[in-house]
Design an enzyme around this catalytic site. Structure first.
Site, PDB file in Angstrom:
ATOM      1  N   HIS A  12      33.661  30.900  48.998  1.00  8.54           N
ATOM      2  CA  HIS A  12      33.352  31.316  47.867  1.00  8.54           C
ATOM      3  C   HIS A  12      32.129  32.283  47.886  1.00  8.54           C
ATOM      4  O   HIS A  12      31.006  31.802  48.006  1.00  8.54           O
ATOM      5  CB  HIS A  12      32.957  30.101  46.504  1.00  8.54           C
ATOM      6  CG  HIS A  12      32.915  30.999  45.189  1.00  8.54           C
ATOM      7  ND1 HIS A  12      33.275  30.433  44.082  1.00  8.54           N
ATOM      8  CD2 HIS A  12      31.898  31.891  44.833  1.00  8.54           C
ATOM      9  CE1 HIS A  12      32.882  31.111  43.133  1.00  8.54           C
ATOM     10  NE2 HIS A  12      32.001  32.048  43.468  1.00  8.54           N
ATOM     11  N   HIS A  14      30.033  36.326  47.261  1.00  8.78           N
ATOM     12  CA  HIS A  14      30.016  37.641  46.482  1.00  8.78           C
ATOM     13  C   HIS A  14      29.202  38.648  47.452  1.00  8.78           C
ATOM     14  O   HIS A  14      27.955  38.216  47.786  1.00  8.78           O
ATOM     15  CB  HIS A  14      29.041  37.413  45.287  1.00  8.78           C
ATOM     16  CG  HIS A  14      29.557  36.465  44.184  1.00  8.78           C
ATOM     17  ND1 HIS A  14      30.543  37.065  43.272  1.00  8.78           N
ATOM     18  CD2 HIS A  14      29.435  35.122  43.930  1.00  8.78           C
ATOM     19  CE1 HIS A  14      31.054  35.780  42.574  1.00  8.78           C
ATOM     20  NE2 HIS A  14      30.288  35.049  42.993  1.00  8.78           N
ATOM     21  N   LYS A  96      41.439  34.521  41.084  1.00  5.10           N
ATOM     22  CA  LYS A  96      40.456  33.906  40.455  1.00  5.10           C
ATOM     23  C   LYS A  96      40.434  34.120  39.043  1.00  5.10           C
ATOM     24  O   LYS A  96      40.580  35.129  38.422  1.00  5.10           O
ATOM     25  CB  LYS A  96      39.255  34.577  40.861  1.00  5.10           C
ATOM     26  CG  LYS A  96      37.844  34.013  40.380  1.00  5.10           C
ATOM     27  CD  LYS A  96      37.298  32.783  41.062  1.00  5.10           C
ATOM     28  CE  LYS A  96      36.016  32.291  40.205  1.00  5.10           C
ATOM     29  NZ  LYS A  96      34.805  33.050  41.038  1.00  5.10           N
ATOM     30  N   HIS A 133      36.641  29.398  37.940  1.00 10.10           N
ATOM     31  CA  HIS A 133      35.293  29.499  37.179  1.00 10.10           C
ATOM     32  C   HIS A 133      35.472  28.458  36.022  1.00 10.10           C
ATOM     33  O   HIS A 133      36.048  29.131  34.959  1.00 10.10           O
ATOM     34  CB  HIS A 133      34.955  30.710  36.951  1.00 10.10           C
ATOM     35  CG  HIS A 133      33.378  30.714  36.409  1.00 10.10           C
ATOM     36  ND1 HIS A 133      32.212  31.201  37.148  1.00 10.10           N
ATOM     37  CD2 HIS A 133      32.702  29.997  35.346  1.00 10.10           C
ATOM     38  CE1 HIS A 133      31.231  31.073  36.595  1.00 10.10           C
ATOM     39  NE2 HIS A 133      31.167  30.136  35.318  1.00 10.10           N
ATOM     40  N   HIS A 171      32.773  26.102  42.808  1.00 12.35           N
ATOM     41  CA  HIS A 171      31.442  25.643  42.475  1.00 12.35           C
ATOM     42  C   HIS A 171      31.079  24.532  41.645  1.00 12.35           C
ATOM     43  O   HIS A 171      30.641  24.685  40.267  1.00 12.35           O
ATOM     44  CB  HIS A 171      30.370  26.952  41.950  1.00 12.35           C
ATOM     45  CG  HIS A 171      31.039  27.862  41.194  1.00 12.35           C
ATOM     46  ND1 HIS A 171      31.369  27.829  39.836  1.00 12.35           N
ATOM     47  CD2 HIS A 171      31.077  29.329  41.222  1.00 12.35           C
ATOM     48  CE1 HIS A 171      32.123  28.568  39.389  1.00 12.35           C
ATOM     49  NE2 HIS A 171      31.833  29.615  40.079  1.00 12.35           N
ATOM     50  N   ASP A 243      28.949  30.215  46.885  1.00 13.86           N
ATOM     51  CA  ASP A 243      28.506  31.039  45.868  1.00 13.86           C
ATOM     52  C   ASP A 243      27.492  32.087  46.233  1.00 13.86           C
ATOM     53  O   ASP A 243      26.596  31.962  45.052  1.00 13.86           O
ATOM     54  CB  ASP A 243      28.703  30.311  44.659  1.00 13.86           C
ATOM     55  CG  ASP A 243      28.746  31.083  43.351  1.00 13.86           C
ATOM     56  OD1 ASP A 243      29.149  32.237  43.411  1.00 13.86           O
ATOM     57  OD2 ASP A 243      28.226  30.687  42.317  1.00 13.86           O
TER      58      ASP A 243
HETATM   59  C1  NCD Z   1      28.134  34.999  40.192  1.00 15.58           C
HETATM   60  C2  NCD Z   1      27.542  36.400  40.186  1.00 15.58           C
HETATM   61  O1  NCD Z   1      26.377  36.702  40.226  1.00 15.58           O
HETATM   62  O2  NCD Z   1      28.572  37.062  40.659  1.00 15.58           O
HETATM   63  N1  NCD Z   1      26.875  34.501  39.668  1.00 15.58           N
HETATM   64  C3  NCD Z   1      26.503  32.995  39.564  1.00 15.58           C
HETATM   65  O3  NCD Z   1      25.797  32.695  39.161  1.00 15.58           O
HETATM   66  N2  NCD Z   1      27.197  32.103  40.346  1.00 15.58           N
HETATM   67  C4  NCD Z   1      29.173  34.957  39.395  1.00 15.58           C
HETATM   68  C5  NCD Z   1      29.900  33.474  39.566  1.00 15.58           C
HETATM   69  O4  NCD Z   1      30.242  33.015  40.678  1.00 15.58           O
HETATM   70  O5  NCD Z   1      29.915  32.965  38.356  1.00 15.58           O
HETATM   71 ZN    ZN Z   2      30.762  32.974  42.164  1.00 16.30          ZN
END
Ligand code: NCD
Ligand code: ZN
Length: 340
Positions: A12, A14, A96, A133, A171, A243
């Site tokens: 996971h 970003h 997702k 999510h 998460h 995450d």
């Molecule tokens: C994530 C993001 O910034 O893209 N933020 C977070 O707080 N985890 C998005 C997500 O996974 O919910």
């Molecule tokens: Zn995330």
């Protein structure tokens, strides 16, 4: 003390795009062999063609032998045929589910779960995992209860209607999610380093701490303990997904700061520290490197990384383009270092 383990995967992540992608990718690629790249870009990765293009941009950002694995972004209008074709071609490996408005860049997310039932049915048929999510977004539900309410009101009906659909609670932040995952077959959870490390007091330690704000929001200590127990249990239903979610400092330190913790540089060290504290280091490798691969049906990693028990202090920030990005545990003493 040294510990050599199979090279972890991050299920996971970003990575963003452009200058942010270039800045953050090396931190993940230095420790992880593969990562599931989340699709909440602007605009989101909603088609197999967009996923293939994003995958190429990640490869072009130059990450050596690091392998990006893509997740697609479900909307009310997702086409089951496009989902299946992209899965067959390897453009994406999972879809997702973002409930609309649940988190950063989720405005296009699903407002009506029944409208995408045909997509779920197709995914169950072809063995494609659904990453969730798990939070309701309604204002009348307390923010700390949104995950537990989502499990009861949204996910349980889907879970029971489609027992063969692979579902990953992304998460996971609560004891209820751990129990949900344990209760059902074909159900997994990814666990982040920061939810294993912090409880919700971190958001208010001596003042308001925007860099500890993420979604789902940190929970009470009893929940953190439940997550740690799940992580170190050796149960194949729980695996690493960091995450890591970078945002420029000025967007977090703001009148309406955004959610996300950039943990890529210290994620593996933190997992090791958590496992060591619990006397469970011998189970770190299955959590970071095997359980996720088995869930996604990809080969277990063949390379290794070595962790050294040697305190170091990560930088407080890294720079992306012109902007600083705060590092999880930056400026603090971290017990384990990943050998270069
Ligand atoms: C994530 C993001 O910034 O893209 N933020 C977070 O707080 N985890 C998005 C997500 O996974 O919910
Ligand atoms: Zn995330």
């Amino acid at each position: 003390m040294m510990l050599t383990i199979a090279r972890p995967d991050d299920w996971h992540l970003h990575l963003r795009d452009g200058a942010m992608l270039e800045a953050v990718l090396p931190y993940t690629a230095a420790h992880f062999g593969r990562a599931l790249a989340m699709p909440n870009l602007v605009p989101p990765v909603t088609t197999a063609a967009l996923a293939a293009a994003y995958r190429q941009r990640i490869l072009d950002a130059g990450a050596g032998d690091f392998e990006p694995v893509l997740a697609g972004y479900l909307t009310n209008r997702t086409d089951p045929d496009d989902v299946a074709a992209g899965f067959r071609d390897g453009a994406w490996r999972a879809m997702k589910l973002y409930p609309a408005k649940a988190t950063t860049n989720s405005d296009h997310g699903v407002t009506d779960i029944d409208s995408i039932r045909p997509v779920f049915e197709r995914m169950a048929e072809i063995g494609m995992p659904l990453c969730v999510h798990g939070e309701v977004t309604s204002d009348d539900v307390d923010i700390f209860d949104r995950e537990a309410v989502f499990l009861d009101t949204v996910l349980t009906p889907v879970r029971e209607a489609l027992p063969s659909l692979k579902i990953i609670v992304e998460h996971a932040t609560t004891r209820q999610s751990v129990e949900f995952v344990e209760a059902y077959a074909n159900t997994w959870a990814s666990l982040t380093p920061h939810h294993l490390w912090w409880n919700r007091n971190a958001i208010f330690a001596g003042g308001l701490r925007p860099h500890a704000y993420c979604l789902p929001v940190l929970k009470r200590e009893e929940h953190r303990k439940a997550l740690v127990r799940a992580a170190i249990s050796g149960d194949a239903k729980f695996f690493a997904g960091t995450d890591s979610a970078p945002h420029p400092v000025h967007r977090k330190e703001s009148d309406c700061g955004c959610a996300g913790v950039f943990c890529a540089p210290t994620a593996l060290s933190t997992y090791a520290e958590v496992f060591e504290r619990e006397g469970a280091l011998e189970r770190l490798e299955t959590f970071t490197s095997f359980h996720g691969a088995d869930c996604y049906g990809v080969p277990r990693p063949t390379e290794t990384v070595t962790l050294v028990k040697e305190a170091w202090t990560p930088p407080e920030t890294i720079t992306a383009g012109e902007h600083p990005v705060r590092v999880f545990r930056g400026g603090e003493s971290v017990a384990w270092r990943v050998e270069a």
